[in-house]
Design an enzyme around this catalytic site. Structure first.
Site, mmCIF file in Angstrom:
data_model
loop_
_atom_site.group_PDB
_atom_site.id
_atom_site.type_symbol
_atom_site.label_atom_id
_atom_site.label_comp_id
_atom_site.label_asym_id
_atom_site.label_seq_id
_atom_site.Cartn_x
_atom_site.Cartn_y
_atom_site.Cartn_z
ATOM 1 N N ARG A 1 9.101 23.193 -3.032
ATOM 2 C CA ARG A 1 10.276 22.315 -2.948
ATOM 3 C C ARG A 1 10.506 21.837 -1.513
ATOM 4 O O ARG A 1 11.028 20.748 -1.290
ATOM 5 C CB ARG A 1 11.504 23.011 -3.522
ATOM 6 C CG ARG A 1 11.278 23.424 -4.979
ATOM 7 C CD ARG A 1 12.515 23.480 -5.818
ATOM 8 N NE ARG A 1 12.263 24.266 -7.016
ATOM 9 C CZ ARG A 1 11.779 23.784 -8.161
ATOM 10 N NH1 ARG A 1 11.494 22.498 -8.285
ATOM 11 N NH2 ARG A 1 11.586 24.570 -9.206
ATOM 12 N N ASP B 1 17.875 25.164 -7.314
ATOM 13 C CA ASP B 1 16.602 24.721 -6.738
ATOM 14 C C ASP B 1 16.706 23.340 -6.087
ATOM 15 O O ASP B 1 15.766 22.888 -5.447
ATOM 16 C CB ASP B 1 15.516 24.714 -7.831
ATOM 17 C CG ASP B 1 15.238 26.127 -8.330
ATOM 18 O OD1 ASP B 1 15.419 27.083 -7.552
ATOM 19 O OD2 ASP B 1 14.853 26.282 -9.508
HETATM 20 C C1 S3P Z 1 14.778 30.276 -12.835
HETATM 21 C C2 S3P Z 1 15.975 30.699 -12.341
HETATM 22 C C3 S3P Z 1 16.366 30.522 -10.930
HETATM 23 C C4 S3P Z 1 15.541 29.450 -10.245
HETATM 24 C C5 S3P Z 1 14.090 29.586 -10.529
HETATM 25 C C6 S3P Z 1 13.821 29.514 -12.020
HETATM 26 C C7 S3P Z 1 14.473 30.545 -14.255
HETATM 27 O O1 S3P Z 1 16.210 31.755 -10.271
HETATM 28 O O2 S3P Z 1 15.753 29.471 -8.846
HETATM 29 O O3 S3P Z 1 13.365 28.558 -9.892
HETATM 30 O O4 S3P Z 1 13.538 29.919 -14.795
HETATM 31 O O5 S3P Z 1 15.167 31.370 -14.862
HETATM 32 P P1 S3P Z 1 17.414 32.824 -10.296
HETATM 33 O O6 S3P Z 1 17.915 32.850 -11.668
HETATM 34 O O7 S3P Z 1 16.861 34.153 -9.912
HETATM 35 O O8 S3P Z 1 18.388 32.284 -9.295
#
Ligand code: S3P
Length: 432
Positions: free
Chosen positions: A391, A318
């Site tokens: 973001r 992120d």
């Molecule tokens: C998250 C995992 C990430 C991230 C999201 C939050 C989480 O996504 O980008 O903002 O809380 O498990 P992905 O695991 O699908 O990449």
């Protein structure tokens, strides 16, 4: 709402980092699955995590807001209540991808999940496939998008190798595993954030990790006790980037979650020459059932370009838009590769970051799963559209603070999805 961010002076002082979004979602969901009341301190009060509170309330949990905490009275692992109409996940991808894991194991129940325009563009086949393999039924729009319906069944444990490095998919399968017969194993070739494993272990679940394999067994109940949500490294990253880029800055980020699976951005920043001092958890280390908390000191300084490889991407997923911004100010070239997942976030973050920073004067190029920045010139300034992506709004704001002429962010209100106090915190650090 359009807001202008101008380059008027350094950021200085200590600031409490806002609560972690990932951990808040999990705290609310897991508390809803518990039999005993769970007191949660530090829960994030933002649009995304409020969607999760509304969802667990719809599913039968009680949420009591006290002065310094929330008390969540759950329904137990196997008693999610029927909901009339669709559960609205708002903009929250994590809610949309984790909740089906729990619902899939509620025999005889059926729930529909839907959300905003951005969520309707985000795929759910990535969680539908393993849940179907376990025995649940998921019907999605065009086979892969919200709104979608989860019909719960008796589940069987599976071994599932993640086709993409995603903590959301891993977490969904592990939650379903709590309700399945036999063990459930997720194989993750590239490490992703491990909050689910740590919080489940804290709730008394036997979670075992052997190399890249994580296994859980069926449970009767979750025993959470109390939970504290530390500060969000992804939110803190915006303040850290501003401090590194604006001459004369020095800030202290207090109470930040220092879990190594979340602090990839800070390690990249250190590699670029950024002055970042704080006891971050070492990669591969850490307590299996607790989140570490640290105070991190960040100061202005010159940067050099770097290459972020595929294996680092999930640990900074992120924050990669900020790496692009840092790259504009770094000497030489900055490359982020193996980051195709960015195209499936709240916006297509390869397109919106490259388009947005390009419009402010960056020399940046997008390829299918990567971006390349030629640094050294910094940014002129101008206007950037947040595209409804929290973001991207904060990226535009930090770009404005570092730019020569300032940046107008179109749609700054999107920041409230994860960091409603962002503008106030920037103002406080600038002494205004
Ligand atoms: C998250 C995992 C990430 C991230 C999201 C939050 C989480 O996504 O980008 O903002 O809380 O498990 P992905 O695991 O699908 O990449």
């Amino acid at each position: 709402m359009n807001v202008r961010f101008a380059p008027d002076g350094p950021l200085r002082g200590a600031i409490a980092v806002p609560a972690d979004k990932s951990l808040s979602h999990r705290a609310a969901l897991f508390a809803a699955m518990a039999d005993e009341p769970v007191e949660v301190t530090g829960y994030l009060d933002a649009a995304d995590t409020n969607s999760t509170l509304a969802a667990v309330q719809a599913l039968g949990a009680l949420v009591e807001r006290r002065d310094e905490s929330l008390v969540i009275r759950g329904v137990g692992l196997r008693a999610a209540a029927p909901v009339a109409g669709a559960i609205d996940v708002g903009n929250a991808g994590t809610l949309m991808r984790l909740l089906p894991g729990w619902l899939a194991g509620q025999e005889g129940g059926s729930w529909t999940l839907d959300g905003d325009a951005s969520i309707r563009r985000r795929p759910v086949d990535r969680v539908a496939a393993p849940l179907a393999e376990m025995g649940a039924r998921i019907e999605a729009t065009d086979g892969r998008f919200p709104p979608f319906t989860v019909t719960g069944s008796a589940l069987q444990g599976i071994e599932y190798e993640l086709p993409v490095a995603s903590a959301q998919i891993k977490s969904c399968v592990l939650l379903a595993g709590l309700l399945a017969s036999g063990p459930t194993t997720v194989v993750e070739p590239i490490p992703t954030r491990d909050h689910t494993e740590r919080m489940l272990a804290a709730a008394g679940v036997r979670v075992t990790r052997e190399g890249d394999r994580v296994t859980v067994a069926a449970q009767d109940e979750l025993e959470l006790g109390a939970l504290h949500v530390p500060g969000d490294p992804s939110s803190a990253a915006f303040l850290a980037a501003a401090a590194v880029l604006v001459p004369g800055s020095r800030i202290v980020l207090e109470g930040m979650c220092a879990n190594w699976t979340r602090t990839g951005f800070f390690r990249i920043l250190q590699r670029m020459g950024g002055v970042v001092v704080g006891p971050l958890e070492e990669p591969g280390a850490g307590a299996p059932d607790r989140e570490p908390v640290a105070e991190v000191d960040v100061a202005y300084g010159p940067l050099v370009g770097t290459t972020v490889e595929r294996g680092e991407v999930p640990l900074a997923i992120d924050e990669l838009p900020l790496v692009a911004l840092l790259g504009c100010y770094a000497e030489g070239r900055t490359v982020v590769r193996g980051a195709g997942e960015l195209r499936l976030k709240e916006s297509d973050r390869i397109a919106t970051v490259v388009g947005g920073l390009g419009g402010l004067g960056a020399r940046i190029e997008a390829l299918e799963d990567r971006f390349v920045v030629e640094g050294g010139d910094g940014l002129r300034g101008g206007s950037i559209d947040a595209h409804g992506d929290h973001r991207l709004a904060m990226l535009g704001a930090v770009a404005g603070l570092a730019s020569r002429e300032g940046v107008e962010v179109v749609g700054m209100d999107a920041a409230a999805v994860s960091y409603p106090g962002f503008e106030a915190d920037i103002a406080a650090l600038r002494g205004s």
